[in-house]
Design an enzyme around this catalytic site. Structure first.
Site, PDB file in Angstrom:
ATOM      1  N   ASP A 142     -14.056  26.528 -31.831  1.00 17.84           N
ATOM      2  CA  ASP A 142     -14.597  27.427 -30.812  1.00 17.84           C
ATOM      3  C   ASP A 142     -15.190  26.612 -29.672  1.00 17.84           C
ATOM      4  O   ASP A 142     -15.550  25.442 -29.829  1.00 17.84           O
ATOM      5  CB  ASP A 142     -15.709  28.307 -31.395  1.00 17.84           C
ATOM      6  N   ASP A 144     -18.479  26.803 -27.570  1.00 12.89           N
ATOM      7  CA  ASP A 144     -19.780  27.466 -27.667  1.00 12.89           C
ATOM      8  C   ASP A 144     -20.550  27.341 -26.359  1.00 12.89           C
ATOM      9  O   ASP A 144     -20.854  26.229 -25.911  1.00 12.89           O
ATOM     10  CB  ASP A 144     -20.597  26.849 -28.809  1.00 12.89           C
TER      11      ASP A 144
END
Length: 223
Positions: A142, A144
């Site tokens: 991911d 972030d």
């Protein structure tokens, strides 16, 4: 006493690293601590215990890179061991951690956030890789984002930009950060504002609260 927020970074004095390396409680973490001490890499602020005396050790930590097993290493520091407080890289600065096909889309997203006057920063794998030059990003990591906002309208505008992010980017995760230090996952905020959930998880430096839509913390009251 330092005034700390979640996701802040701390740069430590050499004497702090010497103490940590000499502490037998950190034997298993010594390869990572040695690397951090040698290069002066930062550590990240962790959740602090609430309501404790000012001389209580600061909770911090570091995530080891992929080459050292990705272990999360918890540290207890004295306030006088902190040289200064630092921050994760701005969103535009993590461009080198992305694949070439993703970079134009990322630059476009950064420009949209800048237009909203949101100086987004990147933590997690992409943030640590940019900070240290070590390997953290894996396929599927991911991206972030820490997104400072001050109003409902600004938070909603940020969510619209993220929800319509260019195709091909990593999955965008992260938090909306309010001026008093309260943070809310942007996807949870979107669901709450859409009426899909009746409560919101608010994270602070010393804990979390489940805030109901009809009885919010002042910084989260409906506009």
């Amino acid at each position: 006493m330092l005034s700390l927020q979640r996701h802040q970074l701390l740069r430590l004095r050499d004497s702090a690293w010497q103490r940590l390396l000499a502490d037998t409680a950190h034997l298993a973490a010594r390869p990572a601590l040695t690397l951090w001490a040698h290069h002066g890499h930062p550590v990240v602020v962790s959740r602090q215990a609430p309501g404790l005396p000012a001389d209580t050790p600061l909770a911090a930590g570091l995530p080891a890179p992929l080459s050292l097993g990705r272990a999360r290493i918890a540290l207890a520091l004295r306030a006088d061991e902190v040289l200064f407080v630092d921050a994760f890289p701005l969103a535009a600065e993590v461009l080198p951690t992305l694949g070439a096909p993703q970079r134009a889309g990322w630059q476009a997203l950064c420009a949209q956030l800048d237009a909203l006057e949101v100086p987004a920063r990147v933590y997690g794998s992409h943030g640590w890789q940019q900070l240290t030059g070590l390997g953290y990003v894996r396929p599927g990591s991911d991206l972030d984002l820490l997104l400072p906002v001050s109003t409902h309208q600004q938070a909603d505008a940020v969510v619209r930009v993220l929800a319509a992010a260019p195709a091909g980017l990593p999955r965008l995760d992260g938090e909306l950060l309010w001026p008093d230090g309260a943070a809310v996952a942007w996807r949870e905020w979107a669901a709450w504002r859409a009426g899909q959930v009746g409560a919101l998880l608010v994270r602070r430096i010393d804990g979390v609260d489940l805030v109901e839509a009809w009885s919010c913390d002042p910084c989260l009251q409906s506009a």
